[in-house]
Enzyme design. Structure first.
Site, short mmCIF file in Angstrom:
data_model
loop_
_atom_site.label_atom_id
_atom_site.label_comp_id
_atom_site.label_asym_id
_atom_site.label_seq_id
_atom_site.Cartn_x
_atom_site.Cartn_y
_atom_site.Cartn_z
N ASP A 154 0.83 -1.20 0.00
CA ASP A 154 0.00 0.00 0.00
C ASP A 154 0.87 1.26 0.00
O ASP A 154 0.35 2.37 -0.12
CB ASP A 154 -0.99 0.00 1.17
CG ASP A 154 -0.33 -0.07 2.53
OD1 ASP A 154 0.91 -0.15 2.60
OD2 ASP A 154 -1.06 -0.04 3.54
N GLU A 206 9.16 -4.08 11.04
CA GLU A 206 9.54 -2.77 10.51
C GLU A 206 10.01 -1.83 11.60
O GLU A 206 9.33 -1.63 12.60
CB GLU A 206 8.38 -2.13 9.74
CG GLU A 206 8.75 -0.76 9.16
CD GLU A 206 7.77 -0.22 8.13
OE1 GLU A 206 7.99 0.90 7.64
OE2 GLU A 206 6.78 -0.91 7.82
#
Length: 274
Positions: free
Chosen positions: A49, A186
């Site tokens: 995304d 992340e």
């Protein structure tokens, strides 16, 4: 195990089997030409995304829609023969309930040919991950910095420092226990990424994490130097295509204004010489 030697698309089970072996190589892609370029070299292609920021100029991933993900997923799918394609579930498409997540995940896979979906969240998404996996939808999890939660996280900050460390370890174990075949870590401290990698039975894929993860992922436009609005600390530019492209555009503009392009070899004569 790597993509080399496969005549079929890699599957989530192939990626899961890479735990503790050769690192999983992963990049994002949003277009057919880019997917074709990377297909021989990577194991997993993520239709992220991040397309909202990289391609559509949005300020974050929050505004990305199902329609956008399907459009780019279809494009990437046309360019792949061997790598596993995983597609991100956009913000608002899965958080409401497991049933909502299933409807949208099934649509994404059916309309793009993706082999799995990726969604953000740890312990609070474990029930949804389990629900999807039990119904035939492989899930790649994503914990640590979760960009869709940037407004509640207070920005794109490193996660897992101090008291938050235990929560992220619990998040990783929760998504693994729920049936995710891999998990993205992340922007977490390297020592924490190494601890999580050693603790769970599924591959960890790092982005701003540790070389000790079971694999790595980068946004391809960051890695190639095409997206230059900002450069996170964890990005290494393996090319400077943005600078090269701008120089090429400048050269083209100069030749057009000088009327040196098109040259005789670029135009057509009235008659073909015999």
């Amino acid at each position: 195990m790597s993509a080399t030697g496969f005549e079929r698309r890699l599957m989530p089970s192939d990626i899961q089997a890479m735990k503790g072996g050769a690192p999983v190589v992963c990049l994002t892609a949003y277009t057919t030409p880019m997917a074709r370029l990377m297909d021989d070299h990577v194991d997993l292609v993520l239709v992220g995304d991040s397309v909202g920021m990289v391609v559509h100029g949005l300020p974050s991933t929050i505004g990305v829609t199902m329609e956008m993900m399907i459009l780019h997923g279809q494009a990437v799918g046309r360019g792949l023969k061997r790598a596993l394609m995983v597609i991100d579930m956009p913000f608002g498409s899965y958080e409401e309930s497991p049933a909502q997540a299933f409807r949208n995940a099934a649509r994404l896979m059916a309309e793009t040919g993706a082999g799995a979906v990726k969604l953000e969240g740890g312990q609070h998404m474990a029930e949804t991950i389990r629900f999807l996996v039990q119904r035939g939808i492989p899930v790649m999890a994503h914990i640590g910095l979760t960009p869709q939660s940037v407004n509640t996280l207070g920005g794109y900050k490193v996660q897992g420092r101090g008291d938050d460390r235990a929560r992220l370890i619990a998040d990783a174990q929760a998504v693994a226990d729920a049936g995710a075949f891999s998990v993205v870590l992340e922007k977490v401290p390297a020592s924490l990424a190494d601890e999580i990698t050693a603790a769970i039975a599924i591959p960890t894929v790092g982005i701003g994490a540790s070389a000790g993860c079971d694999g790595q992922v980068l946004v391809v436009d960051d890695m190639l130097g095409l997206f230059t609005a900002f450069k996170p600390k964890f990005v290494k530019r393996f090319g400077n295509l943005g600078e090269e492209a701008e120089a090429a555009v400048a050269a083209y503009a100069a030749e057009v204004r000088a009327r040196s392009f098109p040259a005789p070899e670029h135009v057509f004569a009235d008659e073909v010489k015999k």
